[in-house]
Design a protein around this motif. Structure first.
Motif, mmCIF file in Angstrom:
data_model
loop_
_atom_site.group_PDB
_atom_site.id
_atom_site.type_symbol
_atom_site.label_atom_id
_atom_site.label_comp_id
_atom_site.label_asym_id
_atom_site.label_seq_id
_atom_site.Cartn_x
_atom_site.Cartn_y
_atom_site.Cartn_z
ATOM 1 N N VAL A 106 28.226 28.740 42.065
ATOM 2 C CA VAL A 106 27.952 28.914 43.497
ATOM 3 C C VAL A 106 29.241 29.034 44.314
ATOM 4 C CG1 VAL A 106 27.001 27.763 45.521
ATOM 5 C CG2 VAL A 106 25.684 27.826 43.403
ATOM 6 N N ASP A 107 30.251 28.265 43.970
ATOM 7 C CA ASP A 107 31.479 28.229 44.766
ATOM 8 C C ASP A 107 32.652 28.955 44.112
ATOM 9 O OD1 ASP A 107 30.290 26.593 46.779
ATOM 10 O OD2 ASP A 107 30.509 24.859 45.449
ATOM 11 N N MET A 108 32.404 29.652 43.028
ATOM 12 C CA MET A 108 33.491 30.289 42.293
ATOM 13 C C MET A 108 34.086 31.464 43.060
ATOM 14 S SD MET A 108 33.364 31.890 38.447
ATOM 15 C CE MET A 108 32.121 33.061 38.961
ATOM 16 N N ASP A 109 35.402 31.614 42.970
ATOM 17 C CA ASP A 109 36.108 32.722 43.604
ATOM 18 C C ASP A 109 35.953 33.979 42.747
ATOM 19 O OD1 ASP A 109 37.735 34.180 45.299
ATOM 20 O OD2 ASP A 109 39.586 33.550 44.302
ATOM 21 N N LYS A 142 35.305 46.187 34.124
ATOM 22 C CA LYS A 142 35.758 45.055 33.322
ATOM 23 C C LYS A 142 35.614 43.781 34.141
ATOM 24 C CE LYS A 142 39.105 47.384 30.300
ATOM 25 N NZ LYS A 142 40.531 47.414 29.867
ATOM 26 N N VAL A 143 34.983 42.781 33.551
ATOM 27 C CA VAL A 143 34.839 41.471 34.189
ATOM 28 C C VAL A 143 35.665 40.482 33.376
ATOM 29 C CG1 VAL A 143 33.245 39.657 34.904
ATOM 30 C CG2 VAL A 143 32.520 42.050 34.980
ATOM 31 N N LYS A 144 36.683 39.906 34.011
ATOM 32 C CA LYS A 144 37.593 38.999 33.314
ATOM 33 C C LYS A 144 37.493 37.598 33.904
ATOM 34 C CE LYS A 144 42.398 38.473 31.841
ATOM 35 N NZ LYS A 144 43.764 39.026 31.891
ATOM 36 N N GLY A 145 37.286 36.612 33.031
ATOM 37 C CA GLY A 145 37.229 35.223 33.468
ATOM 38 C C GLY A 145 38.555 34.528 33.257
ATOM 39 N N LYS A 146 38.933 33.681 34.190
ATOM 40 C CA LYS A 146 40.215 32.985 34.089
ATOM 41 C C LYS A 146 40.138 31.649 34.817
ATOM 42 C CE LYS A 146 43.521 34.640 36.708
ATOM 43 N NZ LYS A 146 44.481 35.561 37.370
ATOM 44 N N ALA A 147 41.166 30.854 34.649
ATOM 45 C CA ALA A 147 41.260 29.565 35.345
ATOM 46 C C ALA A 147 42.372 29.654 36.382
ATOM 47 C CB ALA A 147 41.559 28.447 34.361
ATOM 48 N N GLU A 148 42.075 29.151 37.567
ATOM 49 C CA GLU A 148 43.067 29.111 38.630
ATOM 50 C C GLU A 148 43.026 27.737 39.277
ATOM 51 O OE1 GLU A 148 43.080 31.516 42.572
ATOM 52 O OE2 GLU A 148 44.125 32.756 41.088
ATOM 53 N N GLY A 191 42.749 24.995 37.725
ATOM 54 C CA GLY A 191 41.719 24.224 37.042
ATOM 55 C C GLY A 191 40.307 24.643 37.359
ATOM 56 N N LYS A 192 40.139 25.682 38.196
ATOM 57 C CA LYS A 192 38.812 26.155 38.598
ATOM 58 C C LYS A 192 38.544 27.540 38.010
ATOM 59 C CE LYS A 192 37.177 22.921 41.356
ATOM 60 N NZ LYS A 192 35.841 22.304 41.162
ATOM 61 N N PRO A 193 37.281 27.838 37.700
ATOM 62 C CA PRO A 193 36.985 29.168 37.168
ATOM 63 C C PRO A 193 37.111 30.253 38.232
ATOM 64 C CG PRO A 193 34.949 27.960 37.544
ATOM 65 C CD PRO A 193 36.064 26.996 37.803
ATOM 66 N N LYS A 194 37.570 31.399 37.806
ATOM 67 C CA LYS A 194 37.681 32.560 38.688
ATOM 68 C C LYS A 194 37.354 33.809 37.888
ATOM 69 C CE LYS A 194 40.829 35.177 41.641
ATOM 70 N NZ LYS A 194 42.196 35.278 42.235
ATOM 71 N N VAL A 195 36.761 34.779 38.556
ATOM 72 C CA VAL A 195 36.418 36.035 37.896
ATOM 73 C C VAL A 195 37.073 37.193 38.640
ATOM 74 C CG1 VAL A 195 34.538 37.685 37.545
ATOM 75 C CG2 VAL A 195 34.264 35.337 36.785
ATOM 76 N N GLU A 196 37.650 38.105 37.880
ATOM 77 C CA GLU A 196 38.215 39.326 38.440
ATOM 78 C C GLU A 196 37.436 40.523 37.904
ATOM 79 O OE1 GLU A 196 42.320 39.447 37.428
ATOM 80 O OE2 GLU A 196 42.900 37.859 38.831
ATOM 81 N N ILE A 197 36.993 41.382 38.813
ATOM 82 C CA ILE A 197 36.235 42.576 38.431
ATOM 83 C C ILE A 197 37.065 43.804 38.767
ATOM 84 C CG2 ILE A 197 34.092 43.877 38.722
ATOM 85 C CD1 ILE A 197 32.818 41.286 39.786
ATOM 86 N N GLN A 198 37.257 44.663 37.775
ATOM 87 C CA GLN A 198 38.009 45.902 37.970
ATOM 88 C C GLN A 198 37.099 47.076 37.635
ATOM 89 O OE1 GLN A 198 41.365 46.156 39.069
ATOM 90 N NE2 GLN A 198 40.804 48.307 39.296
ATOM 91 N N LEU A 199 36.832 47.922 38.620
ATOM 92 C CA LEU A 199 35.975 49.094 38.423
ATOM 93 C C LEU A 199 36.784 50.363 38.599
ATOM 94 C CD1 LEU A 199 33.164 50.462 38.077
ATOM 95 C CD2 LEU A 199 32.891 50.273 40.558
ATOM 96 N N GLN A 200 36.800 51.193 37.568
ATOM 97 C CA GLN A 200 37.414 52.520 37.623
ATOM 98 C C GLN A 200 36.292 53.551 37.686
ATOM 99 O OE1 GLN A 200 40.709 53.036 37.752
ATOM 100 N NE2 GLN A 200 41.305 50.898 37.390
ATOM 101 N N LEU A 201 36.367 54.452 38.670
ATOM 102 C CA LEU A 201 35.273 55.402 38.891
ATOM 103 C C LEU A 201 35.822 56.798 39.125
ATOM 104 C CD1 LEU A 201 32.117 54.755 41.023
ATOM 105 C CD2 LEU A 201 33.450 56.810 41.475
ATOM 106 N N GLU A 202 35.184 57.774 38.500
ATOM 107 C CA GLU A 202 35.537 59.176 38.711
ATOM 108 C C GLU A 202 34.328 59.911 39.282
ATOM 109 O OE1 GLU A 202 37.001 60.881 35.129
ATOM 110 O OE2 GLU A 202 38.589 59.382 34.876
#
Length: 399
Positions: free
Chosen positions: A371-374, A277-283, A285-296
């Motif tokens: 380029v500079d996004m967290d 899951k790739v989730k976009g959010k603001a932190e 006032g800046k864009p940030k992306v959180e990636i959550q990978l579940q693997l079996e």
């Protein structure tokens, strides 16, 4: 009498309208084209087409001397002109509805594939379910002329190999015409294509000798992913980066990878399920992306003295595996941000989907923002099975 006249009139009308199969095409008048390649020759396009030779491709007792395919190559100032000029070489009309693979040379991809895609999307004879790939260190013509084993028609080999590897190996990816055009035209995601390379002796790749020897001297192999900015090739992802890309895109169905152990050995795991899951959010006032990978995964091979019956050992393997996969993902993110400066990962799509207001503010300057996004990456691995045995019997042999 009037009824008879009425029926005669109706029958005559249908005879006039239903005048037979006016657009029919006889099989012996068509050349079934299964692959098409695009190269550059100075300022012209060089188009190569792979056509099935029915008598050579059909199974025969005792074999035959005819090649299973015929390859025609022609030049033209435009893609359509080059293809139409093929009629000067082929005795049959080209039939494009059975296209399996489109091969674009690295040179054409660097200049831009827009004109090629325009032609492919306009031709009403073509379906859009063929795969599109880019060559590495070879021309499209060389790729299409290479004869292959198991499948007599090389285009079928290329299609089936990519279909299979995309399900069992995390380095390749299937891209159809619709997918590619969507990535080029839509905001927030740049396209990526699988690379194909010719190994061995190129000079005999198209000869019968290439499929008569056990130690085949020339063969095709899918290798790495090509990163594009709009319609232009800007660089390549290596094997680890390609794995990271596919994990982020949630395109890994199954694959295999090894994990190093404290004793210097290793354990090979078979990935059986992934969900990213790739989730976009603001932190601030800046864009940030959180990636959550579940693997079996299941244990597929053990070359170590570790005790797999110990729960602590399993947890350690899960942690080591998660760190390694996280490394793949971080590696491709860094390359996309710092080297290519292009959002091939679709982070813009995530921001647009999850925070439309923020996206409307930053989309004009997305390249700079990207380029500079967290980016935060979290990987969770669960080992579900150990196989039919727990600890390896190799340890008892050493004793």
């Amino acid at each position: 009498m009037r009824k008879k006249i009425l029926w005669v009139c109706i029958a005559s009308f249908f005879l006039l309208v239903l005048n037979g199969c006016w657009s029919r095409k006889e099989l012996n008048e068509m050349a079934f084209t299964v692959a098409m390649g695009f190269d550059k020759s100075d300022d012209h396009y060089m188009i190569s087409i792979q056509v099935v030779n029915p008598s050579g491709a059909a199974s025969k007792k005792g074999g035959g001397n005819e090649a299973p395919i015929v390859t025609y190559s022609t030049e033209g100032t435009s893609v359509f002109e080059a293809l139409r000029k093929t009629t000067t070489k082929s005795p049959r009309k080209l039939y494009l509805s059975h296209m399996r693979v489109i091969v674009i040379s690295e040179e054409v991809a660097k200049e831009g594939i827009g004109k090629v895609l325009d032609f492919l999307s306009r031709d009403h004879d073509m379906r859009t379910d063929f795969f599109i790939v880019v060559t590495k260190d070879a021309t499209a013509q060389e790729i299409l002329k290479t004869l292959t084993l198991l499948e007599k028609v090389p285009a079928n080999t290329m299609f089936a190999s990519l279909e299979s590897s995309s399900k069992a190996w995390a380095v390749t990816g299937k891209v159809t015409l619709d997918n590619l055009i969507s990535d080029i035209t839509n905001e927030g995601k740049e396209p990526v294509l699988t690379g194909i390379k010719l190994y061995g002796e190129k000079e005999i790749a198209g000869s019968k000798e290439n499929v008569e020897r056990i130690d085949k001297t020339a063969f095709l192999r899918y290798e790495g992913l090509a990163a594009l900015k709009k319609d232009k090739l800007i660089g390549w992802l290596n094997e680890d980066e390609s794995k990271g890309y596919n994990y982020i895109q949630n395109k890994v169905k199954s694959t295999v990878g090894y994990v190093s152990c404290p004793d210097g050995g290793s354990v090979t795991l078979e990935v059986i399920h992934t969900k990213s899951k790739v989730k976009g959010k603001a932190e601030k006032g800046k864009p940030k992306v959180e990636i959550q990978l579940q693997l079996e995964a299941n244990v597929g091979e053990v070359q170590s003295s570790i005790d797999l019956t110990n729960e602590k050992t399993i947890r350690d393997l899960e942690m080591r595996s998660a760190e390694k996969i996280k490394g793949f993902m971080t590696q491709v993110i860094r390359k996309a941000q710092k080297k290519y400066k292009t959002d091939i990962l679709g982070f813009g799509n995530a921001i647009h989907r999850d925070n439309p207001k923020l996206w409307n503010k930053i989309k004009k300057d997305w390249d700079e923002e990207f380029v500079d996004m967290d980016v935060e990456v979290n990987v969770n691995v669960k080992i579900r099975g150990l196989g039919t045995i727990s600890n390896s019997f190799l340890e008892s042999i050493k004793e």
